[in-house]
Design an enzyme around this catalytic site. Sequence first.
Site, PDB file in Angstrom:
ATOM      1  N   ASP A  54      -1.918  10.716  -2.475  1.00 56.38           N
ATOM      2  CA  ASP A  54      -2.260   9.654  -3.427  1.00 56.38           C
ATOM      3  C   ASP A  54      -2.504  10.196  -4.825  1.00 56.38           C
ATOM      4  OD1 ASP A  54      -2.879   8.352  -0.710  1.00 56.38           O
ATOM      5  OD2 ASP A  54      -2.870   6.733  -2.190  1.00 56.38           O
ATOM      6  N   GLN A  97      -1.983   2.731   9.776  1.00 54.50           N
ATOM      7  CA  GLN A  97      -0.664   2.852   9.149  1.00 54.50           C
ATOM      8  C   GLN A  97       0.319   3.590  10.062  1.00 54.50           C
ATOM      9  OE1 GLN A  97      -3.559   3.441   7.668  1.00 54.50           O
ATOM     10  NE2 GLN A  97      -3.571   2.862   5.512  1.00 54.50           N
ATOM     11  N   ARG A 120      -7.253  -0.520  -6.886  1.00 55.58           N
ATOM     12  CA  ARG A 120      -7.536   0.611  -5.983  1.00 55.58           C
ATOM     13  C   ARG A 120      -7.653   1.871  -6.853  1.00 55.58           C
ATOM     14  NH1 ARG A 120      -4.270   1.078  -0.580  1.00 55.58           N
ATOM     15  NH2 ARG A 120      -6.218   2.099   0.013  1.00 55.58           N
ATOM     16  N   ASN A 132      -5.473  12.308  -0.037  1.00 52.34           N
ATOM     17  CA  ASN A 132      -4.572  11.529   0.825  1.00 52.34           C
ATOM     18  C   ASN A 132      -5.422  10.816   1.868  1.00 52.34           C
ATOM     19  OD1 ASN A 132      -1.839  10.730   1.516  1.00 52.34           O
ATOM     20  ND2 ASN A 132      -2.092  11.940   3.378  1.00 52.34           N
ATOM     21  N   LYS A 133      -4.771  10.019   2.686  1.00 50.48           N
ATOM     22  CA  LYS A 133      -5.464   9.182   3.674  1.00 50.48           C
ATOM     23  C   LYS A 133      -6.535   9.945   4.445  1.00 50.48           C
ATOM     24  CE  LYS A 133      -5.190   5.762   4.128  1.00 50.48           C
ATOM     25  NZ  LYS A 133      -6.214   4.937   3.435  1.00 50.48           N
ATOM     26  N   ARG A 155       0.864  -1.189   0.000  1.00 51.22           N
ATOM     27  CA  ARG A 155       0.000   0.000   0.000  1.00 51.22           C
ATOM     28  C   ARG A 155       0.898   1.236   0.000  1.00 51.22           C
ATOM     29  NH1 ARG A 155       2.271   2.287   3.698  1.00 51.22           N
ATOM     30  NH2 ARG A 155       0.606   3.817   3.673  1.00 51.22           N
ATOM     31  N   GLY A 156       0.239   2.413  -0.132  1.00 49.57           N
ATOM     32  CA  GLY A 156       1.003   3.651  -0.315  1.00 49.57           C
ATOM     33  C   GLY A 156       1.154   3.867  -1.814  1.00 49.57           C
ATOM     34  N   ALA A 157       0.824   5.084  -2.275  1.00 49.95           N
ATOM     35  CA  ALA A 157       0.714   5.334  -3.716  1.00 49.95           C
ATOM     36  C   ALA A 157       1.961   4.923  -4.516  1.00 49.95           C
ATOM     37  CB  ALA A 157       0.360   6.794  -3.962  1.00 49.95           C
TER      38      ALA A 157
HETATM   39  O1  MRU Z   1      -4.560   3.287   1.966  1.00 49.59           O
HETATM   40  P1  MRU Z   1      -3.078   3.500   1.860  1.00 49.59           P
HETATM   41  O2  MRU Z   1      -2.316   2.980   3.038  1.00 49.59           O
HETATM   42  O3  MRU Z   1      -2.536   2.996   0.544  1.00 49.59           O
HETATM   43  O4  MRU Z   1      -2.934   5.082   1.866  1.00 49.59           O
HETATM   44  C1  MRU Z   1      -1.652   5.636   1.803  1.00 49.59           C
HETATM   45  C2  MRU Z   1      -1.628   7.109   1.909  1.00 49.59           C
HETATM   46  O5  MRU Z   1      -2.639   7.765   2.002  1.00 49.59           O
HETATM   47  C3  MRU Z   1      -0.278   7.754   1.817  1.00 49.59           C
HETATM   48  O6  MRU Z   1      -0.253   8.932   2.572  1.00 49.59           O
HETATM   49  C4  MRU Z   1       0.022   8.094   0.349  1.00 49.59           C
HETATM   50  O7  MRU Z   1      -0.201   6.993  -0.476  1.00 49.59           O
HETATM   51  C5  MRU Z   1       1.411   8.566   0.163  1.00 49.59           C
HETATM   52  S1  MRU Z   1       2.588   7.273   0.446  1.00 49.59           S
HETATM   53  C6  MRU Z   1       4.127   7.899   0.109  1.00 49.59           C
END
Ligand code: MRU
Length: 370
Positions: free
Chosen positions: A258, A217, A109, A268-269, A66-68
């Site tokens: 994201d 996270q 996603r 973002n999250k 996970r994470g963009a």
């Molecule tokens: O749902 P996730 O854990 O994939 O969400 C991640 C985030 O929102 C991060 O802040 C974003 O992807 C940046 S990661 C460098």
Amino acid sequence: MVDVDPSLRRELESLNRFLRVKPLYFDFDEGVFVWLDTRLIPFKEVYRRTADYRRVARAIVDMEIRGAPAIGVAAAYGLALAAAEAASRGGDGFMEAVSEARRRIESTRPTAYNLFWATASVYNAVAEAYRKSGLDAAVRAGLEEATRIYVEDVKGNVEIGRVGSRLLESGDTVLTHCNTGALATAGFGTALGVIRYAWMEGKDISVVTTETRPVLQGARLNVWELRKEGIPFKLIVDSAAGLVMSRGMVSKAIVGADRIVSTGHTANKIGTYMVALAARRHGVPFYVAAPASTFQLDAGPEAIVIEERSPDEVRGVISEAGYVRITLGDVEAYNPSFDVTPPDLITAFITDRGVIEPPFDVNIKRALEG
Ligand code: MRU
């Protein structure tokens, strides 16, 4: 399995000095994609491996990856594996099979722009090589493009860290939300990469990390990364962000993204928007750190799709013992996974092409186009 250009392999190896944690990579000897299952962090460190792009897609859906930026790199290698699999069946229907795999990977996603950027890059590289030189060249081109995306991500992260570190000084306490570290990228991190870089430069900084419900996270992944790095930190519940700012306990906030569109609207999250509002109210500079691959320059906020995940994530938590319910199983729950922070709440973007300041609708394009 095919190999890639030797100079690309050398560049890949030269990055190891930045990678205290290797969250994902391609194993060229075995021809498999390898990743650390972040669902199990901080309790267990388990690497998974596969040559099947469908398994890579499942790992993205289930948030093992996970994470963009990490999603983008995994998607790129997933599509490269799909091209190799399709080629092994012979030339008939090759590009149709690659297109089908692309659709499947892109349906994992919806919010992270890096995913769509990465699949388009690999798809175009494969299609062009196939048209010009046939199957073997197409497979090689897919793997090379995925590896380039990996290399660029690590290099971009380090540059974000270098540029962003200039905004931090000894004595700063930085609030961050969600995990944007090595575990969210090919390695090093974006917002957490800025913190990591400043710490490596010897700046005396500390961190306040939110727990980041529902998937935690912050509580699981940031705690693991910050401990490994030895950076002092405090863990807070998400709803304490306003209070710690009102008490002057944090001097800066840095988050990741994201998807950032041409106007500067930033997905973002979930919870990022509330952090940005509190930061504005209390005069705390609010920075967004992200590589160029997260910016969708040809679109406005209407292009942002907010993923809605299972209500079970709200009805329970991941614990050392696995999933634990925290309320009744039939409670109606709503689980948007991201929110959108409007540009007027953002102090600046920290990118691998430098710091971008307002007006964002002009300066984002100026910094990133071309
Ligand atoms: O749902 P996730 O854990 O994939 O969400 C991640 C985030 O929102 C991060 O802040 C974003 O992807 C940046 S990661 C460098």
